[in-house]
Design a protein around this motif. Structure first.
Motif, mmCIF file in Angstrom:
data_model
loop_
_atom_site.group_PDB
_atom_site.id
_atom_site.type_symbol
_atom_site.label_atom_id
_atom_site.label_comp_id
_atom_site.label_asym_id
_atom_site.label_seq_id
_atom_site.Cartn_x
_atom_site.Cartn_y
_atom_site.Cartn_z
ATOM 1 N N CYS A 3 1.104 -0.929 0.120
ATOM 2 C CA CYS A 3 -0.089 -0.045 0.093
ATOM 3 C C CYS A 3 0.692 1.267 0.051
ATOM 4 O O CYS A 3 2.236 1.134 0.957
ATOM 5 N N ILE A 4 0.204 2.170 -0.827
ATOM 6 C CA ILE A 4 1.287 3.764 -0.803
ATOM 7 C C ILE A 4 0.120 4.524 -0.358
ATOM 8 O O ILE A 4 1.324 5.446 -0.381
ATOM 9 N N LEU A 5 -0.308 4.885 0.516
ATOM 10 C CA LEU A 5 -1.205 5.910 0.753
ATOM 11 C C LEU A 5 -1.621 7.065 0.058
ATOM 12 O O LEU A 5 -1.447 7.584 0.182
ATOM 13 N N CYS A 6 -1.813 6.020 -1.595
ATOM 14 C CA CYS A 6 -2.475 6.980 -2.525
ATOM 15 C C CYS A 6 -3.832 7.661 -2.125
ATOM 16 O O CYS A 6 -3.961 8.160 -2.092
ATOM 17 N N GLY A 7 -4.568 7.053 -1.099
ATOM 18 C CA GLY A 7 -5.964 7.707 -0.686
ATOM 19 C C GLY A 7 -7.334 7.324 -1.697
ATOM 20 O O GLY A 7 -8.622 7.375 -1.431
#
Ligand code: SF4
Ligand code: SF4
Ligand code: FES
Length: 234
Positions: free
Chosen positions: A146-150
Motif C-alpha cells: 500500500c502506497i497511501l494514495c487514498g
C-alpha cells in the motif's frame, strides 16, 4: 498519434468563487501517461495548473485523482487505456480541495496514524534482531505494498458521508501490523478498529477494491479484522 481532449477541474480558492473546468486538446501517442499529459499542460500551456506528483512510477502515492469517474494514479494510466478520447480529470472525491487537483490529506493521514501504523513491542528487546520467519514474512504480501494514495478511501461511500469513518486505507494498514509476527500491539489497535468509526461501518460495497491501483484488497483486510475482533470477543 491520436487527438485527445482533457477537461480538467480548476479551483483556486484565493481567486475563484466556484470551481470550473478548463479544456486542453492535444495530439499524442495513446501510450502517453496521464502524468506526462499533466506535465505537458503545466510546462507548455498553463503553468498555474496544480497537481501532486513525485516518483512517476506508482511508488509515492501522491498523484491519486479521479479520471472519467474512477480513482487512479496518473503515473500508471495511459491515455489510450481509458477507451475514450474525452478525458475528465478531477481531484479525489470526498477530500477538501486545496487547489485544482490537489486535495487536503490531513484528515486522511490522521486516520492512518489513529490505527498505530508501526510495530508495537511489549517483550524485551532481543539482542540481535526481531526475527521473522520466511512464512510469517509472506503473510504481509498484498498488504505492505500500500502506497497511501487514498484512491480507496476516496472512492468509499461510507467515507464520503461520515467524516469520522477511518476508511479502507487505514484498515489495510492496521491489518498489515495485526498480522505481523513481530507486532504485539493488537490490544492497542483493536479498540480503535472496533469503535463507531471502525470496521463495522463498512458496507462491503467493494468500491475500494476496484479503486486500488496496486490491486490490493482493503475489503479482505476489513473482513479479517472483523473476524479477529469476534475471535477475541471484543
Ligand atoms: S467495502 Fe467498505 S471500505 Fe470498501 S468502499 Fe465499500 S464501504 Fe468503503
Ligand atoms: S490500499 Fe490501495 S488504494 Fe488504498 S491507499 Fe493503499 S494503495 Fe492506495
Ligand atoms: S507520481 Fe508517485 S505514485 Fe504516481
Amino acid at each position: 498519434m491520436k487527438k485527445f481532449t482533457f477537461e480538467i477541474f480548476r479551483y483556486d480558492p484565493d481567486k475563484d468563487s466556484a470551481p470550473h473546468y478548463d479544456t486542453f486538446e492535444m495530439e499524442i501517442d495513446p501510450e502517453t501517461l496521464l502524468l506526462t499529459v499533466l506535465n505537458k499542460i503545466k510546462w507548455e500551456m498553463d503553468p498555474t495548473l496544480a497537481f501532486r506528483r513525485s516518483c512517476r512510477e506508482g511508488v509515492c502515492g501522491s498523484d491519486g485523482m479521479n479520471v472519467n469517474g474512477v480513482n487512479m494514479l496518473s503515473c500508471m494510466t495511459k491515455a489510450g487505456d481509458l477507451g475514450k478520447s474525452h478525458i475528465v480529470i478531477q481531484p479525489l472525491p470526498g477530500m477538501p480541495v486545496v487547489r485544482d487537483l490537489v486535495v487536503d490529506v490531513e484528515d486522511f493521514m490522521a486516520k492512518f496514524i489513529a490505527v498505530k501504523p508501526y510495530i508495537i513491542r511489549k517483550s524485551p528487546t532481543p539482542d540481535l534482531e526481531y526475527y521473522q520467519s520466511a512464512a510469517d514474512r509472506k503473510k504481509l504480501d498484498g498488504l505492505y505494498e500500500c502506497i497511501l494514495c487514498g484512491c480507496c478511501s476516496s472512492s468509499c461511500p461510507s467515507y464520503w458521508v461520515d467524516k469520522d469513518y477511518l476508511g479502507p486505507s487505514a484498515f489495510m494498514r492496521a491489518w498489515r501490523y495485526l498480522v505481523d509476527s513481530r507486532d504485539e500491539g493488537a490490544d492497542e489497535r483493536l479498540p480503535v478498529l472496533n469503535s463507531r468509526d471502525g470496521v463495522w461501518r463498512c458496507h462491503t460495497i467493494y468500491n475500494c477494491v476496484k479503486a486500488c491501483p496496486k490491486e490490493l484488497n482493503p475489503t479482505d483486510a476489513i473482513v479479517s479484522i472483523r473476524k479477529m475482533l469476534m475471535a477475541k470477543q471484543y
